[in-house]
Structure formats: structure tokens, C-alpha cells
Scaffold this motif. Structure first.
Motif, mmCIF file in Angstrom:
data_model
loop_
_atom_site.group_PDB
_atom_site.id
_atom_site.type_symbol
_atom_site.label_atom_id
_atom_site.label_comp_id
_atom_site.label_asym_id
_atom_site.label_seq_id
_atom_site.Cartn_x
_atom_site.Cartn_y
_atom_site.Cartn_z
ATOM 1 N N GLN A 173 113.467 77.890 80.360
ATOM 2 C CA GLN A 173 114.285 76.944 81.119
ATOM 3 C C GLN A 173 115.024 76.000 80.182
ATOM 4 N N ALA A 174 116.121 75.473 80.669
ATOM 5 C CA ALA A 174 116.874 74.490 79.894
ATOM 6 C C ALA A 174 115.961 73.328 79.511
ATOM 7 N N GLY A 175 116.098 72.894 78.260
ATOM 8 C CA GLY A 175 115.250 71.849 77.731
ATOM 9 C C GLY A 175 114.006 72.356 77.044
ATOM 10 N N GLY A 176 113.723 73.633 77.191
ATOM 11 C CA GLY A 176 112.545 74.220 76.583
ATOM 12 C C GLY A 176 112.763 74.621 75.144
ATOM 13 N N SER A 177 111.750 75.283 74.585
ATOM 14 C CA SER A 177 111.759 75.677 73.172
ATOM 15 C C SER A 177 111.341 77.130 73.012
ATOM 16 N N LEU A 178 111.841 77.719 71.952
ATOM 17 C CA LEU A 178 111.418 79.048 71.514
ATOM 18 C C LEU A 178 111.421 79.066 69.995
ATOM 19 N N ARG A 179 110.580 79.916 69.422
ATOM 20 C CA ARG A 179 110.626 80.130 67.984
ATOM 21 C C ARG A 179 110.840 81.613 67.716
ATOM 22 N N LEU A 180 111.925 81.903 67.039
ATOM 23 C CA LEU A 180 112.218 83.271 66.627
ATOM 24 C C LEU A 180 111.648 83.521 65.240
ATOM 25 N N SER A 181 111.215 84.751 65.031
ATOM 26 C CA SER A 181 110.729 85.175 63.718
ATOM 27 C C SER A 181 111.490 86.412 63.277
ATOM 28 N N CYS A 182 111.610 86.563 61.994
ATOM 29 C CA CYS A 182 112.267 87.740 61.421
ATOM 30 C C CYS A 182 111.463 88.145 60.188
ATOM 31 N N VAL A 183 110.905 89.333 60.241
ATOM 32 C CA VAL A 183 110.115 89.843 59.128
ATOM 33 C C VAL A 183 110.948 90.845 58.343
ATOM 34 N N ASN B 95 114.812 74.026 69.871
ATOM 35 C CA ASN B 95 114.369 73.012 70.826
ATOM 36 C C ASN B 95 115.545 72.559 71.689
ATOM 37 N N SER B 96 115.218 71.897 72.784
ATOM 38 C CA SER B 96 116.245 71.370 73.696
ATOM 39 C C SER B 96 117.283 72.434 74.040
ATOM 40 N N LEU B 97 116.795 73.594 74.401
ATOM 41 C CA LEU B 97 117.689 74.717 74.648
ATOM 42 C C LEU B 97 118.586 74.460 75.851
ATOM 43 N N LYS B 98 119.799 74.997 75.750
ATOM 44 C CA LYS B 98 120.811 74.854 76.784
ATOM 45 C C LYS B 98 121.224 76.236 77.282
ATOM 46 N N PRO B 99 121.743 76.324 78.496
ATOM 47 C CA PRO B 99 122.204 77.638 78.976
ATOM 48 C C PRO B 99 123.228 78.289 78.039
ATOM 49 N N GLU B 100 124.036 77.484 77.374
ATOM 50 C CA GLU B 100 125.034 78.048 76.463
ATOM 51 C C GLU B 100 124.426 78.614 75.181
ATOM 52 N N GLN C 39 117.955 94.101 64.511
ATOM 53 C CA GLN C 39 118.450 94.718 65.741
ATOM 54 C C GLN C 39 118.751 93.685 66.828
ATOM 55 N N GLY C 40 118.292 92.470 66.631
ATOM 56 C CA GLY C 40 118.567 91.403 67.589
ATOM 57 C C GLY C 40 117.445 91.187 68.582
ATOM 58 N N THR C 41 117.343 89.953 69.067
ATOM 59 C CA THR C 41 116.374 89.611 70.099
ATOM 60 C C THR C 41 117.078 88.734 71.136
ATOM 61 N N GLN C 42 116.834 89.019 72.393
ATOM 62 C CA GLN C 42 117.532 88.332 73.469
ATOM 63 C C GLN C 42 116.881 86.987 73.774
ATOM 64 N N VAL C 43 117.718 85.966 73.859
ATOM 65 C CA VAL C 43 117.291 84.638 74.304
ATOM 66 C C VAL C 43 118.108 84.290 75.540
ATOM 67 N N THR C 44 117.400 83.980 76.615
ATOM 68 C CA THR C 44 118.061 83.606 77.862
ATOM 69 C C THR C 44 117.554 82.235 78.309
ATOM 70 N N VAL C 45 118.480 81.321 78.509
ATOM 71 C CA VAL C 45 118.128 79.963 78.922
ATOM 72 C C VAL C 45 118.660 79.745 80.328
ATOM 73 N N SER C 46 117.751 79.488 81.247
ATOM 74 C CA SER C 46 118.156 79.288 82.639
ATOM 75 C C SER C 46 118.368 77.806 82.922
ATOM 76 N N SER C 47 119.281 77.530 83.824
ATOM 77 C CA SER C 47 119.597 76.133 84.158
ATOM 78 C C SER C 47 118.734 75.617 85.292
ATOM 79 N N GLY D 82 120.511 69.465 64.825
ATOM 80 C CA GLY D 82 119.633 68.495 65.470
ATOM 81 C C GLY D 82 118.708 69.095 66.505
ATOM 82 N N ARG D 83 118.968 70.327 66.905
ATOM 83 C CA ARG D 83 118.124 71.005 67.904
ATOM 84 C C ARG D 83 117.379 72.200 67.318
ATOM 85 N N PHE D 84 118.019 72.897 66.395
ATOM 86 C CA PHE D 84 117.429 74.091 65.777
ATOM 87 C C PHE D 84 117.007 73.786 64.345
#
Length: 123
Positions: free
Chosen positions: A13-23, A84-89, A115-123, A66-68
């Protein structure tokens, strides 16, 4: 060349956080500047952040500053993107990339891509 595998994407959800990793595979990870890029539907791929070979330098796109936070652990051949502070955009496929022996934010300088990883932020 190194092989890169991203993980950590998902739906948040918007305002939430995710952490991506790349090995990265191989024993020369510490020679590479590591970057994150993203591509939203119908848009060109764009730069997000990079980190130098030893973590001493980082650089961010204005849209995420300031967010990532980008970081790396050379002992684990891994680069991270804390979002952090993820936005739909911020919704996009996020790609990890490696550039040999150069600090750069230009896509053309990165010779290895995941290969990429999908991030989806819902409003």
C-alpha cells in the motif's frame, strides 16, 4: 560480466516499504558499480540509484531521494534497495544492473542486467 538475480518485489500500500535484493554471481562483484533502474508500463526505463564498488558513493534520482536507500554487502555479493514511503507512481519493474569500474547513472554503461522484479504500490 556477472549474472544478477533480483528478489523482494511485491504488492504494497501507499506509504509502505519494501526491500529489494540483487545477488550477483562470480568473484568480482566488488569491482562493479551497482545500480537500480525501473520501468513503468508504457514508459522508458529510468535510473533510480547507484552505489560505487565500496559503497563510498551513492547517487539517486530526484524522484526517490530521501525515500530510497541503496546499499551493498560485498561479502554476500548482494546489493539492496530499501524503499520507504512508497507512492503509486513507484509502481514498475525494478532492475538491478552492474557497471564495471565506473561510477555512472547512464543506462548504456551498465553491461549486466537482472530479469527484474515487479513492485506494485496501491493507493
Amino acid at each position: 560480466q556477472v549474472q544478477l538475480v533480483e528478489s523482494g518485489g511485491g504488492l504494497v500500500q501507499a506509504g509502505g516499504s519494501l526491500r529489494l535484493s540483487c545477488v550477483a554471481s562470480g568473484r568480482t562483484f566488488s569491482r562493479y558499480t551497482m545500480g537500480w533502474f525501473r520501468q513503468a508500463p508504457g514508459k522508458e526505463r529510468e535510473f533510480v540509484a547507484f552505489i560505487s564498488w565500496n559503497g563510498g558513493s551513492t547517487y539517486y534520482a530526484d524522484s526517490v531521494k530521501g525515500r530510497f536507500t541503496i546499499s551493498r554487502d560485498n561479502a554476500k555479493n548482494t546489493v539492496y534497495l530499501q524503499m520507504n514511503s512508497l507512492k503509486p507512481e513507484d509502481t514498475a519493474v525494478y532492475y538491478c544492473a552492474a557497471a564495471l569500474l565506473t561510477d555512472t547513472h547512464f543506462e548504456a554503461d551498465f553491461g549486466s542486467w537482472g530479469q527484474g522484479t515487479q513492485v506494485t504500490v496501491s493507493s
